[in-house]
Design a protein around this motif. Structure first.
Motif: not given
Length: 404
Positions: A177-179
């Motif tokens: 999960l990335e921003p």
């Protein structure tokens, strides 16, 4: 309708055309109420018939059902003017304001859009099916009196849920999960060594809900399903019964099969790259070729949990007798593409007189993967497979040294 209005064991109808989305809904619901009685169907006409014949405590239906759509089902239910109103969760890919305005007058209990928010769905189901603070536990069913292991395994072959998980799926998703959202490339790196995740995502990407070019690789599946559906399917696997092996003896066998699958996949990818072939499809075939043996180990854990006896000899006999047929049954039932199944078959033997170069690669990769630490590649370099591929002792030696 609140949980106090429900019977001791709720009866739920799930109507969803896509088999993998339907299975995901089933797993999320059973994770909330493991004792629920479930009816599953794939089209609206069948759902309407079931509704006319049986009383349900909750309905979960997709708007885009073939035949009678989910909105029509909801309209039919509301016309019965049941009091209190029958809980009805409507699911749809439509998130535009026009569609929402069309559904709201029919008072769905919830209107959820795809890809589903798993936490939101779980919370909705908990609100509907559980009293506050309540948790439902289900015992592992005991084996039927007189049941033998061969009969048990024969019966489970056509209904097996597949292999145990090798990867911690929650950690894999969290790390990806990335921003800006889920990084599919990073997720692929996290889960590509797991046969169960690979098989399920490829099967889901080739299901009735997804048309177009057949999908043979994990990367293709992730991009076809997109981030939301990929994440839901992967997380949904963790909800399934017995998906984590807890028996140390069975875990040892599983580790050997996982390691062999990975070695075969990596050799296949290296060979295919060297020969300018589809290296990702060859990698997939290598990772998946022990899926049946792993699925069998998962069923053996069910046997032991149900009260059956198990030792090394029985495990070995079961793998020898049923491993291949479990794999064949899964690949057929999950409708993996024919080309991929043919490459998996080539791992074990080359049948007929004409072989594709990718099939030869798979056969050679499997032979390399099975070599012990002290065995050399000289005999393989003299084999018919090596001659047909035009791969000699220098290439095989270099490949073996790279893998060590």
């Amino acid at each position: 309708m609140t949980a106090v209005d429900l019977p001791a064991v709720p009866c739920v109808l799930i109507a969803e055309a896509d088999p993998w989305s339907r299975d995901l809904l089933k797993q999320v619901l059973l994770n909330v109420r493991c004792d629920a009685r479930l009816d599953l169907c794939a089209d609206g006409q069948q759902a309407a018939l079931m509704l006319s014949e049986k009383t349900y405590d909750l309905i979960i239906a997709d708007w885009e059902l073939p035949g009678v759509d989910g909105l029509s089902l909801l309209r039919s239910v509301r016309q019965q003017r049941r009091s209190p109103a029958l809980p009805f969760i409507l699911i749809s890919t439509r998130n535009d304001s026009t569609s929402v305005r069309e559904a709201l007058p029919l008072a769905p209990t919830a209107y959820l859009t795809k890809p589903l928010n798993m936490e939101g769905l779980t919370q909705r189901l908990q609100d509907l099916l559980l009293n506050e603070g309540e948790t439902v536990y289900c015992d592992v069913p005991a084996l039927a009196p007189g049941m033998t292991l061969p009969v048990f395994l024969e019966r489970r072959r056509e209904t097996s849920d597949g292999a145990p998980l090798r990867v911690d799926v929650k950690a894999a998703v969290q790390h990806s999960l990335e921003p800006q959202g889920l990084d599919l490339r990073h997720l692929e790196e996290q889960v590509r060594v797991d046969p169960q995740i690979t098989a399920v995502l490829i099967a889901a990407a080739n299901s009735a809900g997804h048309h177009g070019t057949p999908v043979h690789t994990l990367s293709m599946a992730l991009h076809k399903l997109a981030a939301g559906q990929s994440m839901n399917l992967i997380l949904g696997l963790a909800l399934k019964h017995n998906v984590i092996l807890s028996d140390p003896g069975l875990m040892d066998y599983a580790e050997r099969h996982w390691q062999l699958s990975q070695r075969t996949a990596e050799y296949a990818r290296s060979l295919a790259r060297m020969l300018d072939l589809d290296h990702e499809r060859c990698y997939s075939a290598g990772i998946l070729h022990r899926l049946g043996d792993l699925a069998l180990l998962r069923c053996l854990q069910e046997w032991r949990q149900g009260g059956g006896e198990l030792d090394d000899e029985l495990i070995g006999e079961s793998l020898f007798t049923f491993g291949a047929s479990y794999g064949s049954a899964l690949r057929t039932r999950w409708r993996l593409p024919l080309e991929l199944r043919q490459l998996i078959a080539a791992v074990y033997s080359l049948e007929g007189g004409v072989y594709s170069r990718e099939a030869l690669v798979m056969n050679m990769a499997a032979q390399l993967a099975r070599l012990t630490e002290h065995e050399g590649v000289e005999e393989l370099a003299r084999s018919k497979t090596a001659r047909l591929l035009k791969v000699g002792l220098p290439e095989l030696t270099r490949m073996r040294l790279t893998r060590r």
